[in-house]
Design a protein around this motif. Structure first.
Motif: not given
Length: 330
Positions: A196-198, A219-226, A244-249
């Motif tokens: 959900t990105g919440a 996931y955390s934007v600060a540490t997310l990785k592909v 991408m849901k996390v980044v959008d949120a």
């Protein structure tokens, strides 16, 4: 009756001359100072009101300075937030580009994402003005303290004074929180559900690179990785979709934070204009109470100068009247 012991006419002329001289001194003082009421003895009530209002105006001058400082703090935070939004959008494009890539390509994309993540932290840490940073904080426990900007000096009908402030809710706009036990992390370092990105405050569930995504993955934007260099595997497309849901949120939260900062900046600017106008109004009001009317005082000065000359002449005539008594004894 003529008397050599008491010269009634001279006494009367002297009293009149003294009164004229006193009025002349008052008028000259008003002309030299520009004030009709320059001390308490001139008019105790007006002097008291004017003194209090002048003191309040000095306090409001300090408020105006505080608003300028507060505006700079908000501007700095907004600049950092705006730059962070642009950079996070770049991370989003990298995630989109990594969708369907081979692990080798994801490794290269991860290098770019990591550089952008460092840039995000740099923006947040650098958004400091006069020791205040609203984007990168360290909360020992609970929530981050609001930034209070002094906005007004008030005095009520009873004479009691108070201070008003414009409060910026740092908890809702912070990007990073490195504190020991904050109630919630910042927008970018918070753990978020991939589904959900919440943002969540529970323990993070780190996904395994290359596995199918689950509803509990965080996931955390600060540490997310592909790409996971430790295992040499890239994250699956379903995991990248969750990221991408996390980044959008996070982008949504940052947009709301930028709106909060913009509203605070608008409030500060409006208050600065109001404070300036209020100070001018108080100056005019005090002037109505204590300032001298120079046109009136100029006319009065000329009239009193003439009265003084006539008073001197009247006193001279009154003093010479005793000389006529001598002629009676010749």
């Amino acid at each position: 009756m003529s008397s050599i012991m008491t010269n009634t006419a001279a006494l009367t002329a002297l009293q009149s001359l003294n009164a004229t001289s006193k009025s002349l001194q008052e008028t000259q003082a008003r002309i030299s100072t520009g004030y009709r009421v320059s001390q308490a003895s001139d008019n105790a009530a007006y002097w008291s009101i004017a003194t209090t209002m002048r003191s309040d105006n000095q306090a409001m001058s300090t408020v105006s300075d505080a608003l300028g400082l507060g505006a700079s703090k908000v501007d700095t935070a907004y600049t950092g937030m705006n730059s962070s939004i642009d950079t996070l959008n770049q991370i989003k494009t990298k995630l989109v580009a990594s969708y369907g890539q081979t692990d080798a390509d994801k490794e290269k994309t991860q290098t770019e994402i990591a550089a952008l993540q460092k840039q995000l932290k740099s923006y947040a840490d650098g958004a400091t003005f006069s020791g205040t940073n609203m984007l990168s904080v360290s909360t020992a426990s609970g929530t981050a303290a609001d930034v209070k900007i002094v906005s007004a000096f008030n005095r009520d009908a009873s004479g009691a004074s108070s201070i008003s402030t414009i409060d910026v809710n740092v908890e809702s706009i912070k990007l990073y929180d490195s504190g020991a036990a904050p109630t919630a992390k910042g927008i970018l370092d918070a753990d978020r559900l991939g589904s959900t990105g919440a943002a969540v405050t529970t323990a993070a569930v780190n996904p395994t690179a290359g596995a199918a995504s689950t509803a509990t993955d965080t996931y955390s934007v600060a540490t997310l990785k592909v790409y996971d260099s430790a295992t040499g595997k890239g994250f699956s497309d379903s995991q990248i979709a969750d990221q991408m849901k996390v980044v959008d949120a996070a982008l949504k939260d940052m947009t709301n934070a930028a709106t909060t900062l913009g509203a605070a900046k608008s409030s500060v600017d409006l208050q600065k204009t109001f404070t300036s106008n209020l100070m001018d109004s108080i100056d005019r009001g005090v002037g109505q109470l204590v300032d001298a009317d120079m046109n009136k005082e100029s006319t009065r000065l000329q009239a009193l100068q003439v009265q003084q000359q006539l008073g001197v002449q009247a006193l001279s005539i009154a003093n010479s009247s005793t000389q006529s008594i001598m002629s009676l004894f010749r």
